[in-house]
Design a protein around this motif. Structure first.
Motif, PDB file in Angstrom:
ATOM      1  N   UNK A 138     -10.552  96.834 100.642  1.00 21.08           N
ATOM      2  CA  UNK A 138     -11.290  95.589 100.821  1.00 21.08           C
ATOM      3  C   UNK A 138     -11.825  95.085  99.493  1.00 21.08           C
ATOM      4  N   UNK A 139     -11.891  93.782  99.366  1.00 16.48           N
ATOM      5  CA  UNK A 139     -12.411  93.178  98.147  1.00 16.48           C
ATOM      6  C   UNK A 139     -13.840  92.667  98.338  1.00 16.48           C
ATOM      7  N   UNK A 140     -14.225  92.356  99.552  1.00 13.03           N
ATOM      8  CA  UNK A 140     -15.590  91.906  99.798  1.00 13.03           C
ATOM      9  C   UNK A 140     -16.476  93.107 100.111  1.00 13.03           C
ATOM     10  N   UNK A 141     -17.752  92.899 100.043  1.00 11.54           N
ATOM     11  CA  UNK A 141     -18.702  93.987 100.287  1.00 11.54           C
ATOM     12  C   UNK A 141     -18.887  94.169 101.787  1.00 11.54           C
ATOM     13  N   UNK A 142     -18.041  94.945 102.402  1.00 11.50           N
ATOM     14  CA  UNK A 142     -18.114  95.196 103.844  1.00 11.50           C
ATOM     15  C   UNK A 142     -18.335  96.683 104.081  1.00 11.50           C
ATOM     16  N   UNK A 143     -18.944  96.994 105.185  1.00  9.05           N
ATOM     17  CA  UNK A 143     -19.177  98.382 105.559  1.00  9.05           C
ATOM     18  C   UNK A 143     -17.930  98.902 106.267  1.00  9.05           C
ATOM     19  N   UNK A 144     -17.192  99.776 105.597  1.00 11.61           N
ATOM     20  CA  UNK A 144     -15.955 100.314 106.159  1.00 11.61           C
ATOM     21  C   UNK A 144     -16.095 101.815 106.361  1.00 11.61           C
ATOM     22  N   UNK A 145     -15.147 102.377 107.089  1.00  8.47           N
ATOM     23  CA  UNK A 145     -15.161 103.817 107.343  1.00  8.47           C
ATOM     24  C   UNK A 145     -15.056 104.638 106.054  1.00  8.47           C
ATOM     25  N   UNK A 146     -14.203 104.266 105.084  1.00  8.99           N
ATOM     26  CA  UNK A 146     -14.182 105.037 103.833  1.00  8.99           C
ATOM     27  C   UNK A 146     -15.498 104.982 103.064  1.00  8.99           C
ATOM     28  N   UNK A 147     -16.235 103.881 103.177  1.00 11.48           N
ATOM     29  CA  UNK A 147     -17.528 103.785 102.497  1.00 11.48           C
ATOM     30  C   UNK A 147     -18.547 104.711 103.148  1.00 11.48           C
TER      31      UNK A 147
END
Length: 59
Positions: A23-32
């Motif tokens: 992802x390029x935007x600041x989103x809350x993802x599972x890898x984060x």
């Protein structure tokens, strides 16, 4: 550094890189989220490993 601390460091590094690649935007993802969990476990493994290896000289 213990083997478990090195393992958690590698897992945190890989999940952080995966998050940046997905992802390029600041989103809350599972890898984060995994990066945060593995990073915390890495720090705890360093602290626990330090306490176990502490051997004071008793005289």
């Amino acid at each position: 550094m213990s083997k478990s601390a090195a393992g958690f460091f590698i897992l945190a590094l890989l999940s952080g890189i995966l998050h940046l690649c997905l992802t390029q935007e600041a989103a809350l993802t599972l890898p984060l989220i995994a990066f945060g969990v593995f990073g915390t476990l890495f720090v705890l493994a360093l602290i626990v490993g330090r306490r176990i290896k502490f051997d004071p000289v008793l005289r």
